[in-house]
Design a protein around this motif. Structure first.
Motif, PDB file in Angstrom:
ATOM      1  N   THR A 295       0.055  20.048  -1.730  1.00 22.33           N
ATOM      2  CA  THR A 295      -0.620  18.588  -1.882  1.00 22.33           C
ATOM      3  C   THR A 295       0.144  17.722  -0.987  1.00 22.33           C
ATOM      4  O   THR A 295       1.187  17.504  -1.210  1.00 22.33           O
ATOM      5  CB  THR A 295      -1.068  18.312  -3.126  1.00 22.33           C
ATOM      6  N   LEU A 296      -0.592  16.670  -0.257  1.00 23.57           N
ATOM      7  CA  LEU A 296       0.262  15.708   0.412  1.00 23.57           C
ATOM      8  C   LEU A 296      -0.339  14.380   0.027  1.00 23.57           C
ATOM      9  O   LEU A 296      -1.635  14.275  -0.275  1.00 23.57           O
ATOM     10  CB  LEU A 296       0.552  16.109   1.707  1.00 23.57           C
ATOM     11  N   ILE A 297       0.197  13.302   0.771  1.00 22.43           N
ATOM     12  CA  ILE A 297      -0.537  11.807   0.616  1.00 22.43           C
ATOM     13  C   ILE A 297      -0.422  11.450   2.089  1.00 22.43           C
ATOM     14  O   ILE A 297       0.647  11.574   2.601  1.00 22.43           O
ATOM     15  CB  ILE A 297       0.303  11.151  -0.371  1.00 22.43           C
ATOM     16  N   LYS A 298      -1.393  10.708   2.348  1.00 23.34           N
ATOM     17  CA  LYS A 298      -1.443   9.977   3.824  1.00 23.34           C
ATOM     18  C   LYS A 298      -1.801   8.715   3.298  1.00 23.34           C
ATOM     19  O   LYS A 298      -2.685   8.139   2.546  1.00 23.34           O
ATOM     20  CB  LYS A 298      -2.421  10.588   4.509  1.00 23.34           C
ATOM     21  N   VAL A 299      -1.011   7.723   4.046  1.00 23.40           N
ATOM     22  CA  VAL A 299      -1.154   6.369   4.103  1.00 23.40           C
ATOM     23  C   VAL A 299      -1.669   5.897   5.422  1.00 23.40           C
ATOM     24  O   VAL A 299      -0.840   6.103   6.372  1.00 23.40           O
ATOM     25  CB  VAL A 299      -0.159   5.410   3.447  1.00 23.40           C
ATOM     26  N   SER A 300      -2.692   5.206   5.575  1.00 21.95           N
ATOM     27  CA  SER A 300      -3.274   4.826   7.067  1.00 21.95           C
ATOM     28  C   SER A 300      -2.379   3.861   7.510  1.00 21.95           C
ATOM     29  O   SER A 300      -1.748   2.987   6.838  1.00 21.95           O
ATOM     30  CB  SER A 300      -4.640   4.545   6.814  1.00 21.95           C
ATOM     31  N   ARG A 301      -2.632   3.743   8.920  1.00 26.55           N
ATOM     32  CA  ARG A 301      -2.003   2.454   9.687  1.00 26.55           C
ATOM     33  C   ARG A 301      -3.396   1.636  10.137  1.00 26.55           C
ATOM     34  O   ARG A 301      -4.459   2.038  10.031  1.00 26.55           O
ATOM     35  CB  ARG A 301      -1.285   2.878  10.732  1.00 26.55           C
TER      36      ARG A 301
ATOM     37  N   THR B  99       0.886  -1.158  -0.060  1.00 29.71           N
ATOM     38  CA  THR B  99      -0.079  -0.105  -0.035  1.00 29.71           C
ATOM     39  C   THR B  99       0.929   1.360  -0.120  1.00 29.71           C
ATOM     40  O   THR B  99       0.560   2.216  -0.721  1.00 29.71           O
ATOM     41  CB  THR B  99      -0.975   0.004   1.291  1.00 29.71           C
ATOM     42  N   LYS B 100       1.863   1.030   0.581  1.00 31.27           N
ATOM     43  CA  LYS B 100       2.916   2.260   0.666  1.00 31.27           C
ATOM     44  C   LYS B 100       3.578   2.607  -0.751  1.00 31.27           C
ATOM     45  O   LYS B 100       3.664   3.715  -1.130  1.00 31.27           O
ATOM     46  CB  LYS B 100       4.020   2.242   1.616  1.00 31.27           C
TER      47      LYS B 100
END
Length: 236
Positions: A58-64, A41-42
């Motif tokens: 603009t940014l990106i978030k990958v959840s835990r 996913t990362k």
């Protein structure tokens, strides 16, 4: 790390955590989580964010997978992971985003604007009333290229619209979305998934940028910091 796709073991883990949402089961399957779900996913997030690298703010978030214990949720782990591309804001729900989510049922991805402020939707209606052509042209192209219509929760008592071709848009209140779902199958287990999602995002960028511009034109609401803290679990 390049995105190589998910695998059947990814699905096994997702169903496993749904049926066994406890610390003992998770710790015994943690490596499976890291190798087949979190790391892919990362890598997918990095692939999807490439077109946005030069877009300021603009940014990106990958959840835990871990839930915030301060939220007092009865289950310690989430049943899905998501990727969110959005502006660098305190409370994501009030801002448009492009997202990807993987869960036991498959994958979902697209455009989502969950809880736009009433002032934002008012500014949106004012904008299309004043100059409708750019928005109508953009929406026609987005819905044609994606093959999907934007859905939204509607006002029970919408503002009066005097122009028939704009009436549909005056109904929009919240949960604005164009979302594609894919069941797990051979096409999910390979790098082509990343290319499909990225291409779908490309078609949605004009819609995302349109609402981002409207949101950014308005002042932040009072109490934004407090609200962001309450919803911290949803950020990362």
């Amino acid at each position: 790390m390049a995105f190589e796709g998910y695998c059947p073991e990814t699905v096994d883990f997702l169903w496993g955590i749904r049926m066994n949402n406890n610390r003992e089961w998770f710790l015994s399957h943690k490596q499976q989580y890291v190798d087949t779900l979190y790391q892919p996913t990362k890598a997918l997030g990095a692939h999807l964010f490439q077109p946005f690298l030069d877009k300021s703010g603009t940014l990106i978030k990958v959840s835990r997978i871990y839930r915030d214990a301060r939220m007092h949720h009865p289950l310690p782990y989430k049943e899905s992971l998501w990727i969110c591309i959005r502006q660098d804001v305190e409370w994501w729900a009030e801002n448009p985003c492009l997202f990807f989510e993987i869960n036991p049922e498959g994958v979902d991805y697209g455009f989502f604007f969950w809880k736009p402020r009433p002032a934002v939707m008012k500014a949106f209606r004012h904008s299309i009333a004043k100059n409708p052509e750019p928005f109508l042209k953009m929406m026609k192209k987005v819905e044609k290229t994606t093959g999907m219509s934007l859905s939204a929760e509607e006002y029970k008592r919408p503002e009066v619209c005097l122009e028939k071709r704009l009436a549909r848009f005056y109904l929009w209140k919240s949960n604005l979305a164009i979302i594609r779902h894919e069941d797990f199958g051979p096409d999910t287990f390979g790098p082509e998934l990343g290319d499909r999602v990225r291409e779908f995002f490309r078609k949605l960028i004009p819609l995302y940028e349109y609402f981002t511009q409207i949101e950014n034109s308005l002042p932040l609401p009072e109490g934004a910091t407090d609200r962001a803290q309450r919803d911290k679990e949803d950020l990362l």
